[in-house]
Design a protein around this motif. Structure first.
Motif, mmCIF file in Angstrom:
data_model
loop_
_atom_site.group_PDB
_atom_site.id
_atom_site.type_symbol
_atom_site.label_atom_id
_atom_site.label_comp_id
_atom_site.label_asym_id
_atom_site.label_seq_id
_atom_site.Cartn_x
_atom_site.Cartn_y
_atom_site.Cartn_z
ATOM 1 N N PRO A 175 15.300 -17.721 5.412
ATOM 2 C CA PRO A 175 15.653 -19.088 5.848
ATOM 3 C C PRO A 175 14.615 -19.766 6.724
ATOM 4 C CG PRO A 175 17.486 -17.565 6.164
ATOM 5 C CD PRO A 175 16.290 -16.739 5.854
ATOM 6 N N ASP A 176 13.649 -19.048 7.237
ATOM 7 C CA ASP A 176 12.614 -19.669 8.068
ATOM 8 C C ASP A 176 11.352 -19.843 7.228
ATOM 9 O OD1 ASP A 176 11.886 -19.826 11.398
ATOM 10 O OD2 ASP A 176 10.248 -19.827 9.949
ATOM 11 N N PRO A 177 10.873 -21.084 7.043
ATOM 12 C CA PRO A 177 9.750 -21.334 6.125
ATOM 13 C C PRO A 177 8.370 -21.234 6.763
ATOM 14 C CG PRO A 177 10.645 -23.414 6.851
ATOM 15 C CD PRO A 177 11.479 -22.340 7.518
ATOM 16 N N GLN A 178 8.237 -20.581 7.923
ATOM 17 C CA GLN A 178 6.934 -20.566 8.589
ATOM 18 C C GLN A 178 5.839 -20.044 7.672
ATOM 19 O OE1 GLN A 178 6.561 -19.109 12.707
ATOM 20 N NE2 GLN A 178 4.806 -17.880 12.055
ATOM 21 N N ALA A 179 6.091 -18.933 6.989
ATOM 22 C CA ALA A 179 5.057 -18.355 6.123
ATOM 23 C C ALA A 179 4.700 -19.308 4.990
ATOM 24 C CB ALA A 179 5.521 -17.016 5.568
ATOM 25 N N TYR A 180 5.692 -20.028 4.459
ATOM 26 C CA TYR A 180 5.431 -20.972 3.375
ATOM 27 C C TYR A 180 4.653 -22.177 3.876
ATOM 28 C CZ TYR A 180 6.405 -23.455 -1.007
ATOM 29 O OH TYR A 180 6.283 -24.110 -2.203
ATOM 30 N N LEU A 181 4.953 -22.640 5.082
ATOM 31 C CA LEU A 181 4.220 -23.762 5.664
ATOM 32 C C LEU A 181 2.750 -23.422 5.871
ATOM 33 C CD1 LEU A 181 6.963 -24.870 8.212
ATOM 34 C CD2 LEU A 181 6.039 -26.321 6.388
ATOM 35 N N ALA A 182 2.435 -22.132 5.992
ATOM 36 C CA ALA A 182 1.039 -21.711 6.134
ATOM 37 C C ALA A 182 0.224 -22.002 4.883
ATOM 38 C CB ALA A 182 0.965 -20.214 6.456
ATOM 39 N N PHE A 183 0.897 -22.284 3.757
ATOM 40 C CA PHE A 183 0.187 -22.545 2.508
ATOM 41 C C PHE A 183 -0.570 -23.865 2.523
ATOM 42 C CE2 PHE A 183 3.251 -19.824 -0.290
ATOM 43 C CZ PHE A 183 2.830 -18.689 0.388
ATOM 44 N N ALA A 184 -0.407 -24.670 3.565
ATOM 45 C CA ALA A 184 -1.158 -25.922 3.677
ATOM 46 C C ALA A 184 -2.259 -25.846 4.733
ATOM 47 C CB ALA A 184 -0.214 -27.076 3.994
ATOM 48 N N LEU A 185 -2.520 -24.664 5.271
ATOM 49 C CA LEU A 185 -3.584 -24.513 6.262
ATOM 50 C C LEU A 185 -4.956 -24.588 5.597
ATOM 51 C CD1 LEU A 185 -2.107 -21.578 8.382
ATOM 52 C CD2 LEU A 185 -2.171 -24.015 9.003
ATOM 53 N N CYS A 186 -5.924 -25.127 6.320
ATOM 54 C CA CYS A 186 -7.268 -25.302 5.763
ATOM 55 C C CYS A 186 -7.842 -23.983 5.254
ATOM 56 C CB CYS A 186 -8.206 -25.896 6.816
ATOM 57 S SG CYS A 186 -7.804 -27.585 7.328
ATOM 58 N N ASP A 187 -7.685 -22.899 6.023
ATOM 59 C CA ASP A 187 -8.332 -21.643 5.645
ATOM 60 C C ASP A 187 -7.572 -20.878 4.571
ATOM 61 O OD1 ASP A 187 -6.212 -20.618 7.062
ATOM 62 O OD2 ASP A 187 -7.410 -19.709 8.652
ATOM 63 N N GLU A 188 -6.476 -21.462 4.055
ATOM 64 C CA GLU A 188 -5.759 -20.851 2.936
ATOM 65 C C GLU A 188 -6.246 -21.385 1.593
ATOM 66 O OE1 GLU A 188 -3.207 -18.642 2.026
ATOM 67 O OE2 GLU A 188 -3.674 -17.705 3.933
ATOM 68 N N ALA A 189 -7.237 -22.264 1.589
ATOM 69 C CA ALA A 189 -7.716 -22.841 0.334
ATOM 70 C C ALA A 189 -8.533 -21.820 -0.460
ATOM 71 C CB ALA A 189 -8.563 -24.073 0.622
ATOM 72 N N PRO A 190 -8.225 -21.606 -1.739
ATOM 73 C CA PRO A 190 -9.034 -20.709 -2.558
ATOM 74 C C PRO A 190 -10.450 -21.251 -2.726
ATOM 75 C CG PRO A 190 -6.918 -21.164 -3.608
ATOM 76 C CD PRO A 190 -7.058 -22.129 -2.477
ATOM 77 N N SER A 191 -11.419 -20.343 -2.797
ATOM 78 C CA SER A 191 -12.820 -20.735 -2.943
ATOM 79 C C SER A 191 -13.599 -19.536 -3.472
ATOM 80 C CB SER A 191 -13.400 -21.169 -1.592
ATOM 81 O OG SER A 191 -13.518 -20.062 -0.716
ATOM 82 N N PRO A 192 -14.838 -19.735 -3.890
ATOM 83 C CA PRO A 192 -15.644 -18.581 -4.323
ATOM 84 C C PRO A 192 -15.758 -17.512 -3.237
ATOM 85 C CG PRO A 192 -16.703 -20.633 -4.981
ATOM 86 C CD PRO A 192 -15.559 -21.008 -4.095
ATOM 87 N N GLU A 193 -15.806 -17.954 -1.962
ATOM 88 C CA GLU A 193 -15.953 -16.994 -0.867
ATOM 89 C C GLU A 193 -14.726 -16.097 -0.721
ATOM 90 O OE1 GLU A 193 -16.675 -20.239 -0.666
ATOM 91 O OE2 GLU A 193 -18.863 -19.928 -0.705
ATOM 92 N N THR A 194 -13.557 -16.567 -1.168
ATOM 93 C CA THR A 194 -12.342 -15.758 -1.069
ATOM 94 C C THR A 194 -11.968 -15.137 -2.417
ATOM 95 O OG1 THR A 194 -10.843 -17.599 -1.578
ATOM 96 C CG2 THR A 194 -11.483 -17.298 0.736
ATOM 97 N N TRP A 196 -11.372 -16.754 -4.952
ATOM 98 C CA TRP A 196 -10.357 -17.678 -5.433
ATOM 99 C C TRP A 196 -8.945 -17.238 -5.052
ATOM 100 C CZ3 TRP A 196 -12.340 -22.168 -6.658
ATOM 101 C CH2 TRP A 196 -13.645 -22.217 -7.151
ATOM 102 N N GLN A 197 -8.820 -16.491 -3.966
ATOM 103 C CA GLN A 197 -7.508 -16.135 -3.455
ATOM 104 C C GLN A 197 -7.133 -17.101 -2.332
ATOM 105 O OE1 GLN A 197 -5.914 -13.648 -5.330
ATOM 106 N NE2 GLN A 197 -7.836 -14.079 -6.394
ATOM 107 N N GLY A 198 -5.831 -17.237 -2.082
ATOM 108 C CA GLY A 198 -5.330 -18.186 -1.092
ATOM 109 C C GLY A 198 -4.274 -19.070 -1.712
ATOM 110 N N MET A 199 -3.313 -19.506 -0.902
ATOM 111 C CA MET A 199 -2.173 -20.226 -1.451
ATOM 112 C C MET A 199 -2.184 -21.724 -1.157
ATOM 113 S SD MET A 199 -0.616 -18.264 -3.383
ATOM 114 C CE MET A 199 0.708 -19.396 -3.762
ATOM 115 N N ASN A 200 -3.242 -22.236 -0.530
ATOM 116 C CA ASN A 200 -3.373 -23.688 -0.379
ATOM 117 C C ASN A 200 -4.014 -24.216 -1.652
ATOM 118 O OD1 ASN A 200 -3.948 -26.336 0.280
ATOM 119 N ND2 ASN A 200 -4.884 -25.873 2.252
ATOM 120 N N ILE A 201 -3.209 -24.277 -2.698
ATOM 121 C CA ILE A 201 -3.719 -24.590 -4.034
ATOM 122 C C ILE A 201 -4.347 -25.971 -4.079
ATOM 123 C CG2 ILE A 201 -3.109 -24.759 -6.471
ATOM 124 C CD1 ILE A 201 -2.847 -21.943 -5.242
#
Length: 281
Positions: A175-194, A196-201
């Motif tokens: 019921p607490d969406p804190q972990a899901y809200l993390a999907f909009a953090l800048c450092d969650e963006a997939p990139s070649p350096e990661t 292509w992992q990360g959930m800020n699609i």
């Protein structure tokens, strides 16, 4: 929901730059992403794909109720309003081909999702509405085993996001969406350096969002957490990270003579089976 790419997915860009370089040529313009949302008839999407298990929403976090938000003028389709919004912003068809341009760039969208009958029906409807307000829309669907695989070597995953917009469903397990809200953090963006992992699609990046999220992680009071969560929810919707469509429910049932059952959307239906009993009715 439909996620909007905040980077440039132009196939002419070399690997390592495509869907990495910011910004997208037109999707971050407020008139554009607001018009895209206004053009959608969410009630028709529910009728086509979800029935009683769906309800229209314009909220990224539609549940629990304490985190839900209302977005004025979003739940009702308004094609004329969408056209007027674009006209007022100067996003118009300058060459008469039926497609609007922003700073010389045609509003041409590649819209992708995983293959399924419901998703393809929704794609077809949305394509018609968007073309009706002056966009060119190409549809693409990808096998779910590829789309959701996270394979860094595949060009067709939702993390790679080699499209302008893409559609998928999201959820979180408690019921607490804190972990899901993390999907909009800048450092969650997939990139070649990661890899292509990360959930800020969307590759959404807003320092104010990151700072407020950090405040959420230090807040224990439930009412305060909900107030912060609603503001984070509003930030991603009002700044064009996503276009929410349908709050998709889970379907559960019980026998009429089975008592003590308490349905729970955040756990198995069997979570309180020790309290079940047969009623005399």
């Amino acid at each position: 929901s439909i996620v909007l790419n905040h980077t440039n997915p132009d196939p002419s860009l070399p690997e390592g730059e495509r869907s990495v370089i910011r910004p997208h040529p037109f999707l971050q313009h407020p008139a554009v992403y607001r018009a895209l949302s206004l053009a959608i008839d969410r009630s028709q999407l529910i009728e086509v794909g979800f029935g009683k298990t769906g309800r229209a929403t314009c909220s990224w976090i539609p549940a629990p109720a304490g985190y839900d938000i209302d977005v004025d003028g979003c739940a009702t389709q308004d094609l004329e309003g969408a056209r007027a919004l674009l006209d007022q912003a100067g996003v118009v068809d300058t060459d008469g081909d039926g497609v609007r341009e922003l700073d010389g760039t045609p509003l041409s969208i590649l819209y992708q999702t995983a293959t399924s009958p419901v998703r393809q029906d929704i794609q077809a409807l949305v394509k018609n509405w968007w073309e009706d307000i002056g966009f060119a829309v190409e549809l693409r669907n990808v096998d779910p085993s590829v789309f959701f695989s996270g394979d860094p070597g595949s060009p067709d995953t939702l993390q790679k996001f080699h499209a302008d917009v893409q559609m998928f469903a999201g959820s979180f397990p408690d019921p607490d969406p804190q972990a899901y809200l993390a999907f909009a953090l800048c450092d969650e963006a997939p990139s070649p350096e990661t890899q292509w992992q990360g959930m800020n699609i969307a590759r959404f990046c807003m320092p104010e969002y990151d700072a407020l999220y950090e405040e959420l992680t230090r807040t224990a009071d439930i009412a305060e957490r909900q107030a912060i969560g609603r503001e984070l929810n509003r930030m991603v919707v009002e700044n064009g990270m996503t276009i929410p469509l349908v709050h998709r429910g889970r379907l559960s049932a019980r026998a009429h003579d089975l008592a003590g059952v308490r349905m729970n959307a955040w756990d198995s239906e069997l979570w309180n089976i020790a309290d079940w009993y047969r009623s005399e009715e």
